[in-house]
Structures are given as structure tokens and as C-alpha cells.
Write an enzyme that holds these catalytic residues in place. Structure first.
Site, mmCIF file in Angstrom:
data_model
loop_
_atom_site.group_PDB
_atom_site.id
_atom_site.type_symbol
_atom_site.label_atom_id
_atom_site.label_comp_id
_atom_site.label_asym_id
_atom_site.label_seq_id
_atom_site.Cartn_x
_atom_site.Cartn_y
_atom_site.Cartn_z
ATOM 1 N N HIS A 76 7.515 7.128 6.409
ATOM 2 C CA HIS A 76 7.719 8.564 6.266
ATOM 3 C C HIS A 76 7.631 8.971 4.798
ATOM 4 C CE1 HIS A 76 8.789 9.521 10.390
ATOM 5 N NE2 HIS A 76 9.537 8.422 10.415
ATOM 6 N N GLU A 97 9.624 10.873 3.112
ATOM 7 C CA GLU A 97 10.923 10.767 2.442
ATOM 8 C C GLU A 97 11.204 9.332 2.006
ATOM 9 O OE1 GLU A 97 11.026 13.992 5.604
ATOM 10 O OE2 GLU A 97 10.302 11.933 5.410
#
Length: 205
Positions: free
Chosen positions: A183, A185
Site C-alpha cells: 500500500h 501508506e
């Protein structure tokens, strides 16, 4: 089998064509084909049994900050009583789908001068810019870690450094999720750790 064509006729107009076909033993041996999508939609379609997917899309750049997109797709799968799920489910073994989207950013104007974006708008635009580096066609996401109006790290969804990308060899799907990529993040946090930057109290945009 899958083929794609993308051509830009001018600075303002471009089109994309794609087609995919397969013959498998059912859902367990399904394959995923690239799917023309709007921002925020998954960019792949599951194909199984004897299936054909044909797609066309056009993009018109109205201004440097605005794009009008249109797409059409025809999907056929042998032996299926219905296609799609939820509100998108349609009866029959084939379906047509089309749609339009308008994306862009506009700033308010005051006394003939363009207003500066807020700090949140500024950092979100940086996250959108980072998403253009994403390497998984299912979704492009970007992330910016911010603290006290300063950028600490950025990231986008993609493979680990040194490993092949979905754009190059295709997605690795497990339980309808691509596990070849991290991801955005997670990659931003990894970048901060690699560079020795503390992210305590940071906000992810």
C-alpha cells in the site's frame, strides 16, 4: 490472450482500445485482464470459462486541470446466468457498460487573482501526483506523510524495491487482492524509516 492500444491524437484528445479472451476450467482457474477504469475504480476484470472482454475509452483534456473521460465495454462469459455483483448485476451471459467522468481541480477566484490552495489541498495534490508513480493497474494510490506543514515522506502503491512490477508481469491475486504490491501508506512509512525520519505525530494524506 490480451491486447491493448493507446494513442494520443493531440494534446487534448486520446483514445484507448483493449481486448481480452480466455478459456479456463472455471472460477478457480480465472485470469485477470486489464480494465479501462475511471479514477477510484479497480483496473482489472476477472475472466473465466470462455470469456471475451472488449473496451474503448476516450479522454478529452478540457483544460490543464480538467479531463472528461468516457468508456464503453462489452463482456461475454459462456454459461453464466448473470454477470456482475450487487447493483451492477445483470441477467444473461453478456453485458454492456458505459459511463462518463469529469475530473479536475478548480480554485476560487477573488478580485481577478487565483487564491492559493489550503495546506490540506496542497498536500492532497502532492499525494495525487505521487499516485502517478503507482505500478499496479488495479488502483493508483499515493500517500504523503506530513507534520507541522512539512513533508516527511511520500509513497505510492507498488512492488518492493528490486522486485518486478504488476505493470511488467501482471498482478498476483490472492482472495481477490493483489499481493505483489504494498500500500502507498506502507511504502511512505518504509521510506521514512529508511531515511531515519521520525513520523511520530504525522498525518497521512
Amino acid at each position: 490472450m490480451e491486447t491493448r492500444l493507446r494513442h494520443r491524437l493531440s494534446q487534448a484528445f486520446e483514445y484507448s482500445l483493449s481486448g481480452a479472451a480466455c478459456s479456463t476450467d472455471g472460477w478457480e482457474s480465472r485470469v485477470y485482464a486489464y480494465s479501462l477504469s475511471f479514477p477510484g475504480q479497480f483496473g482489472s476484470s476477472a475472466l473465466y470459462n470462455k470469456a471475451v472482454l472488449l473496451q474503448a475509452a476516450v479522454s478529452v483534456h478540457i483544460s490543464p486541470n480538467a479531463v472528461l473521460r468516457g468508456k464503453y465495454s462489452w463482456y461475454s462469459m459462456q454459461g453464466e446466468e448473470s454477470l456482475g455483483t450487487g447493483y451492477e448485476e445483470t441477467p444473461g451471459s453478456s453485458r454492456n457498460a458505459w459511463g462518463f467522468s469529469l475530473t479536475g481541480t478548480w480554485n476560487r477566484v477573488r478580485k481577478g487573482e487565483e487564491m492559493r490552495p489550503s495546506w490540506d489541498q496542497y498536500f492532497l495534490k502532492l499525494a495525487m501526483l505521487a499516485s502517478e508513480r503507482a505500478t499496479c493497474p488495479r488502483m493508483h494510490c499515493g500517500c504523503v506523510l506530513v507534520r507541522h506543514k512539512h513533508v516527511l515522506a511520500t509513497g505510492y502503491n507498488g512492488s518492493l524495491p528490486g522486485l518486478p512490477h504488476c505493470d511488467d508481469i501482471g498482478c498476483l491475486i490472492v482472495n481477490d487482492h493483489c499481493i505483489r504490491t504494498n500500500h502507498a501508506e506502507m511504502n511512505a512509512i518504509t521510506q521514512a524509516a529508511k531515511n531515519g525520519v521520525s513520523i511520530a505525530g504525522a498525518t497521512a494524506m
